[in-house]
Write an enzyme that holds these catalytic residues in place. Structure first.
Site: not given
Length: 412
Positions: A370, A209, A129, A206, A232
């Protein structure tokens, strides 16, 4: 197992009753919400927590001797402990509350500005991202470090053999998403971290997700840093977490100056507070942090293994149905992926498909998500992305597939 049996076993209709927004209509149609990779929806249990905070114990934390302040402080720190337990951090003070994943990434990037020298190397994967690209570009420009890219293949998987060639004693930092937001690929982060540590490099994962689908164990992964966002995973926007190993959090300088993050202040010198307050300047999103804890409670009660199994059924079903459509091209067919399908139909622009689906009450995401380097790799302007959550149904997928067919017919 057929779709109806799976749906009944999972009690998805019971779960859906927890989400008020799923009752609404869009353009006269019952809402089908397939934009979960952008943000998940919020259950009543979390909404009630937010209302309860502002109705009954709204106060600033860590500073007051009065009852409301103490109650708010207790709830906030209990939420930190829930996050610690969920991600299996060793200590609660290894959890820093942030405004979200991007904030956590920038906090680490800022701290490492004093750690890097000209010629040092930092690695980032090709499927990141923008939030996990731009801060490291800025860091490289500031320090003279060299940014290198771990390549990916046509299936949407990182090429591990190329990563092995890139990592060396010059490598100081590696940044990789646990799951690609654009493709759904689950990356081999444990193996990446292991090789990084063999070469003396630190790793930031990261997890934005991954967190809605995978219960990440930061000790098992041996991650140096792990970041995620509450919104999320059924929580509110504007709050997230940064996990950092204690040794790194003690080593890095504060990201911001202000109240709460200090021990003593004179005009001559300031000393900083202990963890986690060193990185939490100013009044935090108190209600958001408490609601983040409530969201974790909610998802834990359902069970992440249960969630993952059901979402995998949704993913397989949708993939089979979509592939029956002529001209369909799915991007990201990794062996390990979460419930995301990124696709195009030959000759049609993704924006047009997304717009027509919205007219039918179906919410998807279109564009580069993104993750423009991923789109450049596939030589496309963007995709239609359908991303599923545990409150979605097979019947919604049927509506979605029929909607795609109808959009195709209208646009050709």
């Amino acid at each position: 197992m057929d779709q109806q049996t799976q749906a009944t076993k999972f009690e998805v209709e019971k779960i859906r009753r927890d989400f008020p927004i799923l009752n609404r209509k869009v353009n006269g149609y019952p809402l089908v919400y397939f934009d979960n990779a952008a943000t998940s929806q919020t259950p009543r249990q979390v909404i009630d927590t937010i209302v309860d905070y502002y109705s009954n114990y709204n106060a600033n934390i860590h500073r007051g001797v009065h009852a409301l302040s103490q109650e708010a402080t207790d709830k906030y720190e209990q939420a930190r402990q829930k996050v610690q337990k969920h991600f299996n951090a060793v200590k609660s003070y290894e959890i820093i509350f942030t405004s979200g994943t991007t904030h956590g990434i920038n906090l680490v990037a800022s701290g490492f500005a004093a750690e890097l020298q000209k010629g040092d190397e930092i690695l980032v994967s090709a499927m990141e991202h923008h939030s996990n690209i731009v801060p490291w570009q800025m860091l490289a420009q500031k320090t003279g470090a060299i940014l290198k890219v771990i390549p990916m293949d046509e299936k949407g998987e990182l090429i591990f053999s190329e990563f092995e060639k890139l990592v060396s004693s010059k490598t100081k930092l590696i940044f990789v998403n646990h799951v690609s937001n654009a493709l759904g690929t689950v990356n081999p982060v444990k193996e990446i971290i292991s090789l990084a540590h063999e070469n003396g490099a630190a790793v930031l994962v990261d997890g934005a997700q991954a967190a809605p689908h995978i219960k990440a164990d930061v000790q098992d992964l041996d991650a140096d840093f792990y970041v995620a966002s509450a919104h999320k995973m059924c929580g509110p926007t504007g709050v997230g977490m940064l996990y950092g190993k204690e040794k790194w959090l003690n080593k890095l300088p504060p990201y911001q100056g202000g109240g709460e993050m200090i021990a003593t202040v004179t005009f001559e010198k300031t000393t900083y507070a202990d963890l986690p307050h060193k990185f939490e300047a100013g009044t935090p999103n108190i209600c958001g942090g408490i609601a983040f804890g409530a969201a974790i409670d909610y998802m834990e009660k359902i069970g992440f293994d249960t969630i993952a199994a059901y979402e995998h059924e949704l993913l397989e079903y949708a993939t089979i149905k979509l592939k029956e459509i002529d001209g369909m091209k799915i991007y990201g067919e990794a062996a390990e992926k979460t419930a995301v399908i990124s696709f195009n139909i030959e000759g049609l622009h993704p924006y047009d498909i997304g717009t027509l689906l919205d007219k039918m009450g179906i919410a998807v995401r279109t564009g580069h998500h993104c993750a423009q380097p991923v789109m450049d790799f596939f030589k496309i302007p963007g995709t239609v992305r359908a991303s599923f959550a545990f409150y979605n149904t097979f019947e919604e997928i049927d509506r979605f597939v029929e909607g795609v067919k109808k959009a195709k017919m209208m646009l050709q």
